[in-house]
Design a protein around this motif. Sequence first.
Motif, PDB file in Angstrom:
ATOM      1  N   ASN A   1      -4.587  -4.649  -3.996  1.00 29.62           N
ATOM      2  CA  ASN A   1      -4.505  -3.197  -3.865  1.00 29.62           C
ATOM      3  C   ASN A   1      -5.244  -2.480  -4.984  1.00 29.62           C
ATOM      4  O   ASN A   1      -5.897  -1.451  -4.762  1.00 29.62           O
ATOM      5  CB  ASN A   1      -3.030  -2.767  -3.836  1.00 29.62           C
TER       6      ASN A   1
ATOM      7  N   LEU B   1       0.816  -1.221   0.000  1.00 31.73           N
ATOM      8  CA  LEU B   1       0.000   0.000   0.000  1.00 31.73           C
ATOM      9  C   LEU B   1       0.843   1.262   0.000  1.00 31.73           C
ATOM     10  O   LEU B   1       0.391   2.305  -0.479  1.00 31.73           O
ATOM     11  CB  LEU B   1      -0.919   0.003   1.234  1.00 31.73           C
ATOM     12  N   VAL B   2       2.052   1.195   0.560  1.00 33.87           N
ATOM     13  CA  VAL B   2       2.853   2.412   0.723  1.00 33.87           C
ATOM     14  C   VAL B   2       4.068   2.445  -0.197  1.00 33.87           C
ATOM     15  O   VAL B   2       4.917   3.327  -0.065  1.00 33.87           O
ATOM     16  CB  VAL B   2       3.314   2.564   2.197  1.00 33.87           C
ATOM     17  N   GLU B   3       4.179   1.510  -1.134  1.00 32.79           N
ATOM     18  CA  GLU B   3       5.273   1.577  -2.098  1.00 32.79           C
ATOM     19  C   GLU B   3       5.048   2.743  -3.058  1.00 32.79           C
ATOM     20  O   GLU B   3       3.905   3.020  -3.453  1.00 32.79           O
ATOM     21  CB  GLU B   3       5.383   0.265  -2.880  1.00 32.79           C
ATOM     22  N   PRO B   4       6.127   3.446  -3.455  1.00 36.26           N
ATOM     23  CA  PRO B   4       5.961   4.651  -4.297  1.00 36.26           C
ATOM     24  C   PRO B   4       5.200   4.402  -5.586  1.00 36.26           C
ATOM     25  O   PRO B   4       4.322   5.187  -5.959  1.00 36.26           O
ATOM     26  CB  PRO B   4       7.417   5.064  -4.589  1.00 36.26           C
ATOM     27  N   ASN B   5       5.507   3.299  -6.297  1.00 32.68           N
ATOM     28  CA  ASN B   5       4.810   3.061  -7.567  1.00 32.68           C
ATOM     29  C   ASN B   5       3.341   2.730  -7.352  1.00 32.68           C
ATOM     30  O   ASN B   5       2.512   2.959  -8.228  1.00 32.68           O
ATOM     31  CB  ASN B   5       5.492   1.959  -8.381  1.00 32.68           C
ATOM     32  N   GLN B   6       2.979   2.209  -6.174  1.00 33.39           N
ATOM     33  CA  GLN B   6       1.566   1.992  -5.845  1.00 33.39           C
ATOM     34  C   GLN B   6       0.882   3.317  -5.514  1.00 33.39           C
ATOM     35  O   GLN B   6      -0.221   3.604  -5.988  1.00 33.39           O
ATOM     36  CB  GLN B   6       1.456   1.031  -4.666  1.00 33.39           C
ATOM     37  N   LEU B   7       1.539   4.157  -4.723  1.00 42.54           N
ATOM     38  CA  LEU B   7       0.935   5.423  -4.300  1.00 42.54           C
ATOM     39  C   LEU B   7       0.646   6.343  -5.478  1.00 42.54           C
ATOM     40  O   LEU B   7      -0.355   7.068  -5.489  1.00 42.54           O
ATOM     41  CB  LEU B   7       1.859   6.130  -3.293  1.00 42.54           C
ATOM     42  N   LEU B   8       1.509   6.305  -6.498  1.00 41.88           N
ATOM     43  CA  LEU B   8       1.298   7.157  -7.664  1.00 41.88           C
ATOM     44  C   LEU B   8       0.099   6.701  -8.502  1.00 41.88           C
ATOM     45  O   LEU B   8      -0.391   7.461  -9.340  1.00 41.88           O
ATOM     46  CB  LEU B   8       2.562   7.182  -8.532  1.00 41.88           C
TER      47      LEU B   8
ATOM     48  N   VAL C   1      -2.762   5.443  -6.980  1.00 42.95           N
ATOM     49  CA  VAL C   1      -3.949   5.395  -6.126  1.00 42.95           C
ATOM     50  C   VAL C   1      -5.101   6.226  -6.686  1.00 42.95           C
ATOM     51  O   VAL C   1      -6.234   5.746  -6.809  1.00 42.95           O
ATOM     52  CB  VAL C   1      -3.607   5.854  -4.693  1.00 42.95           C
TER      53      VAL C   1
ATOM     54  N   TRP D   1      -8.407   0.136  -4.061  1.00 46.19           N
ATOM     55  CA  TRP D   1      -8.546   1.559  -4.373  1.00 46.19           C
ATOM     56  C   TRP D   1      -9.653   1.815  -5.393  1.00 46.19           C
ATOM     57  O   TRP D   1     -10.326   2.848  -5.349  1.00 46.19           O
ATOM     58  CB  TRP D   1      -7.206   2.114  -4.867  1.00 46.19           C
TER      59      TRP D   1
END
Length: 456
Positions: A403, A269-276, A278, A407
């Motif tokens: 994930n 959930l908090v990996e950079p490529n995941q956050l971008l 969301v 989202w």
Amino acid sequence: MIKQEKSVSELTSKESWRILKNVVVISIAFMVHFTAYSGAANLQSSINAEAGLGTASLAAVYAGLIFSNIFLPVLVIKWLGTKWAISLSFVTYMPYIAAQLYPTFYTLIPAGLFVGLGGGPLWCAKCTYLSVVSEAHSKISNISPEALLVRFLGLFFMIFQFNQVWGNLISSLVLTSGDNAAAVTSVNASMIPKLCGANFLPSADAGDALPPQPPEKIQMLAGIYLACMAGAAIIVAIGVDSMKRYNSGRTSGGGLSGLELLVVTLKLLVEPNQLLLVIVNIYIGFQQAFFGADFTAAFVSCAVGTGSVGFVMMTFGLADAIGCVLTGYVAKITGRLPLIIAATIVDAALFTAILTWPPQAGYGYVLYIIAVLWGLADSVWIVQINAYYGILFPGREEAAFSNFRLWESVGFIVAYVVSPYLRTSAKTYFMIALMVVGSNLKLDFNIWHEKWRKIR
């Protein structure tokens, strides 16, 4: 030696066709199952409009999905395997259809939550299966797993999106059969531009614009839809090979325990490529929910009648299905980013039309044009973003697709929660904001991903 090589070649060819058969069978099962679910879900904002019951039940579905996508997929897939996770998850949708026979907050809301609990393992099992068979096929065909995954996703979504065609064709034929007075809008033609469209407010206007449907027609729909869901579970149970056939040397979640698999999902959930990704995930869910609930109520049911909802959604599904096939091939020529930019431009034009065009009697064809364009744009979002997840997180497919669905579910639940209380125009402005922010972050993701690949 020649005979042996020929034998190996024949075996390889047969296995390639067997993999393709499994992908097609899973796709058909999903199409049959969601023929029932999408047909029922698309009608909720119209047939259960009183007190926002229909959209509240859909919000419950995605509230269950949020919990399910965090805690259940990796565990259920590990315990049951992907094949049986898919087949048994289909069954969890059946109480929701049965609850349509007696729609109250005490029946539809719990049934909606149960759908959500089954939905997480269902979608993650499907995505995991396609990812694994893409890797297996790659070893046979020498085509990259990434290219095969995009093709299999395109094939899946092409077949899957026909659920919108059959489900909505069934609902429209049933609701408009015989005495269809209840399927025709009760709004005076002169009032349609003022009451319907961007100004429509479900909590205030639904009682005047959306008349109830005859109970016997709802009963007929529920019976047809329950038979579809049972059939889908049987199709997977009988027609799909176990994933054990293709994941030799690879265990679900990399051989981790159930608790460790859960930790992988939460860490992702908090990996950079995941956050971008969301916001664009939330946007995908929100715009799908908006079209299925708000557009159909404000522009279709209100202006031309509930009986036309299925035909408009059928058009949307057909365009989406065709787009899912085309986008996989076009992406090979243009790349993914130009396709996503094109989808963003089309969506911007559609939102402008929703805000500025007042629906009028005799202009129903405009609704079908909007449905076609919306379906084509949606096909780009769902295929390309799904493909990104399969490519970015190899070996962690269960956690990655959990994930994605989490989202996306946030987008659905926000759309359904606010649906009864905001005018169509306010929800459209919010959708525009999500699109702009999500598209910009997607561009940042592409830049970041390219730099990461070069560093690696």
